[in-house]
Design a protein around this motif. Sequence first.
Motif, short mmCIF file in Angstrom:
data_model
loop_
_atom_site.label_atom_id
_atom_site.label_comp_id
_atom_site.label_asym_id
_atom_site.label_seq_id
_atom_site.Cartn_x
_atom_site.Cartn_y
_atom_site.Cartn_z
N GLU A 54 2.05 -2.15 8.79
CA GLU A 54 1.60 -2.43 10.27
C GLU A 54 0.34 -3.11 10.13
N ARG A 55 -0.58 -2.47 9.19
CA ARG A 55 -1.83 -3.24 8.95
C ARG A 55 -1.57 -4.60 8.51
N PHE A 56 -0.91 -4.73 7.28
CA PHE A 56 -0.64 -5.99 6.70
C PHE A 56 -0.28 -7.16 7.90
N TYR A 57 0.82 -6.76 8.57
CA TYR A 57 1.36 -7.64 9.50
C TYR A 57 0.33 -8.10 10.49
N GLU A 58 -0.41 -7.11 11.05
CA GLU A 58 -1.61 -7.50 11.90
C GLU A 58 -2.58 -8.49 11.33
N LEU A 59 -2.98 -8.22 10.19
CA LEU A 59 -3.89 -9.12 9.69
C LEU A 59 -3.20 -10.53 9.24
N GLU A 60 -2.07 -10.35 8.64
CA GLU A 60 -1.50 -11.83 8.20
C GLU A 60 -1.26 -12.72 9.39
N GLU A 61 -1.01 -11.92 10.43
CA GLU A 61 -0.46 -12.92 11.75
C GLU A 61 -1.48 -13.90 12.24
N LYS A 62 -2.88 -13.21 11.85
CA LYS A 62 -4.04 -13.95 12.25
C LYS A 62 -4.48 -15.08 11.38
N HIS A 63 -3.79 -15.02 10.15
CA HIS A 63 -4.15 -16.25 9.14
C HIS A 63 -3.34 -17.29 8.96
N LYS A 64 -3.55 -18.27 8.75
CA LYS A 64 -2.85 -19.58 8.68
C LYS A 64 -2.47 -20.06 7.25
N GLU A 65 -3.08 -19.39 6.31
CA GLU A 65 -2.95 -19.52 5.20
C GLU A 65 -1.38 -19.29 4.55
N MET A 66 -0.72 -20.21 3.78
CA MET A 66 0.87 -19.86 3.37
C MET A 66 0.66 -19.93 1.70
N PRO A 67 1.40 -19.12 1.22
CA PRO A 67 1.47 -19.27 -0.28
C PRO A 67 2.22 -20.31 -0.58
N THR A 68 2.03 -20.86 -2.04
CA THR A 68 2.93 -21.96 -2.40
C THR A 68 3.98 -21.65 -3.09
N HIS A 69 3.88 -20.34 -3.78
CA HIS A 69 5.13 -20.01 -4.33
C HIS A 69 5.03 -18.43 -4.05
N ILE A 70 6.23 -17.92 -3.80
CA ILE A 70 6.53 -16.26 -3.52
C ILE A 70 7.69 -15.97 -4.34
N GLU A 71 7.59 -14.85 -5.16
CA GLU A 71 8.34 -14.30 -6.16
C GLU A 71 9.12 -15.31 -7.13
N LYS A 72 8.03 -16.01 -7.80
CA LYS A 72 8.70 -17.07 -8.70
C LYS A 72 8.89 -16.76 -10.33
#
Length: 205
Positions: A54-72
């Motif tokens: 819940e804390r992670f979601y609240e923080l990330e929804e405010k950020h525009k940064e996107m990872p270049t790779h996930i689980e690579k």
Amino acid sequence: LHQAVAEYYRRRKAGHPMTVEDLIKVFESEWKSEGFLSREHEEQRLAAGRATLERFYELEEKHKEMPTHIEKDFSFMLENNRVLGRWDRIDVVEEHVKIIDYKSSEVRDQKEANKKTKESLQLAIYAMAYRERFGRFPDEVALRFLESDLAGSAVFTEKDLEKIRDKILEAGEGIRARDYTARPTYLACQYCAYREICPKTAYGG
């Protein structure tokens, strides 16, 4: 937690945002009832996991940064040893490369977060793998501790990775010799899910 975080970014990158309820459903679907001291202990960890997301979601929804790779996935050879693994996250912003690994362990002090990052064998191997795959070191590695949302940061050099190289070669020799003798150390034990019930643990917490 790792699977839920990865799915959050995958869907966000694909233009299919999640609700916090969706995020928690992923977490609960991936949950395995193994390694807990009791049913009460498991319920406490489940509740902590939900609160963390819940804390992670609240923080990330405010950020525009996107990872270049996930689980690579990555794979490279070190002499006669094949090293396989998977990067949790890689960010590349204006040629600045940052490898991020997520941890569910609780760290509340920034100095301790940085110390754990610099001492992380896992992150050192990730940096080595990045150099093997892309021909350069990452500019930065980080451990993000989900329960506190602290992020430790470190930079690995060639000298650092020479020590890691020796550890990988030693481990490869032990595996081929079928030598699985327990060698507990504080660094090895502190992230292990079974440290509280293992008779060999060197973990002091």
